[in-house]
Write an enzyme that holds these catalytic residues in place. Structure first.
Site, mmCIF file in Angstrom:
data_model
loop_
_atom_site.group_PDB
_atom_site.id
_atom_site.type_symbol
_atom_site.label_atom_id
_atom_site.label_comp_id
_atom_site.label_asym_id
_atom_site.label_seq_id
_atom_site.Cartn_x
_atom_site.Cartn_y
_atom_site.Cartn_z
ATOM 1 N N GLU A 86 -15.434 -15.131 5.291
ATOM 2 C CA GLU A 86 -15.987 -16.452 5.023
ATOM 3 C C GLU A 86 -15.054 -17.588 5.443
ATOM 4 O O GLU A 86 -15.478 -18.749 5.503
ATOM 5 C CB GLU A 86 -16.329 -16.584 3.535
ATOM 6 N N GLU A 117 -9.066 6.366 -0.457
ATOM 7 C CA GLU A 117 -8.147 5.559 -1.269
ATOM 8 C C GLU A 117 -6.906 6.337 -1.696
ATOM 9 O O GLU A 117 -5.941 5.756 -2.187
ATOM 10 C CB GLU A 117 -8.849 5.015 -2.510
#
Length: 277
Positions: A86, A117
């Site tokens: 953004e 992960e």
């Protein structure tokens, strides 16, 4: 490595303040979630000094050409990618100034990648693909504060002289210990026990908003309270830009539109008009 994890000690894994969720009405569920969400802004407020300390270190590095990296897994990784993605349309910065990296690569944005992960070395490999250097900053995001991918990335980045920060929702976590500037937002038990995409995710999103927005303001990407460098990439944003130019210069819509078409941004349109008058 599951035998090494003691989830019972994590605040994010504490039993929900609500029970028998499956017996609740829809209204009761919604009200319960909302009541828990109301506690998040207060928890974030307590962390403002930690956020300030990190941002104060990021800004001078970025003024010298440094970049901001977010690394995370699952929900945390996705939140970092959202915040990074953004920044270009909002502040008109290059797409590679703020970069979000998720364990498992871009595939993991939409679909969980098994065991991604748990790889303690992969984050640093992912960062090296960007030629990371000592002007850059790496912020690790993990609600639990124990994600190996993120901890390993921060430890190696720090060992290589790179500024490190962290966002987690447990006190004194291994992630906080790995970072020079840890941010801990203790939101307490989730409405659904252990579902850290809820309050923890909301808190992380708020912190990321604070970091990127304050950094961009400090880098001069906001004038007054306006996004003067935003990309004019759709009709709504063009109209917003026209309104900004009209109000700032006291001119009509047709002139504002012409200035934007010629100069490409609110900042450039305003500056060019003032230079000519």
């Amino acid at each position: 490595m599951s035998q090494e994890i003691n989830l019972d000690k994590l605040t994010t894994e504490a039993t929900s303040n609500y029970n028998n969720l499956d017996k609740m009405s829809i209204k009761e569920i919604l009200e319960g979630i909302n009541n828990e969400d109301k506690t998040v802004p207060h928890a974030v407020e307590q962390a403002i000094p930690q956020v300030e300390a990190l941002v104060s270190e990021i800004v001078p590095r970025m003024k010298q050409g440094g970049r901001l990296f977010y690394i995370g897994a699952g929900t945390s990784g996705r939140l970092g990618i959202v915040d990074a993605s953004e920044c270009p349309p909002t502040f008109g910065v290059p797409f590679d100034l703020v970069i979000g990296i998720i364990a498992g690569g871009d595939t993991a944005i939409r679909k969980a990648v098994e065991n991604a992960e748990d790889d303690i070395e992969q984050a640093w490999k992912d960062l090296q693909a960007y030629d990371i250097n000592e002007l850059d900053t790496v912020v690790g995001i993990a609600a639990s504060g124990r994600t190996p991918y993120v901890i390993g990335g921060l430890n190696t980045a720090r060992a290589n002289g790179i500024l490190t920060g962290a966002i987690s929702c447990n006190k004194g976590s291994d992630l906080s210990k790995a970072a020079q500037y840890p941010i801990e937002v203790i939101v307490g038990p989730e409405f659904v026990t252990g579902s850290t995409r809820m309050k923890s995710g909301t808190a992380q999103k708020l912190i990321l908003n604070m970091i990127s927005t304050s950094v961009m303001i400090q880098l001069g990407r906001v004038r007054g309270n306006k996004m003067v460098d935003m990309q004019l990439s759709n009709y709504k944003l063009v109209v917003r830009a026209e309104n900004m130019v009209m109000r700032e210069l006291g001119i009509d819509k047709s002139l504002a539109e012409a200035l934007l078409q010629e100069h490409g941004s609110v900042r450039n349109a305003i500056d060019a008009y003032r230079a000519a008058h």
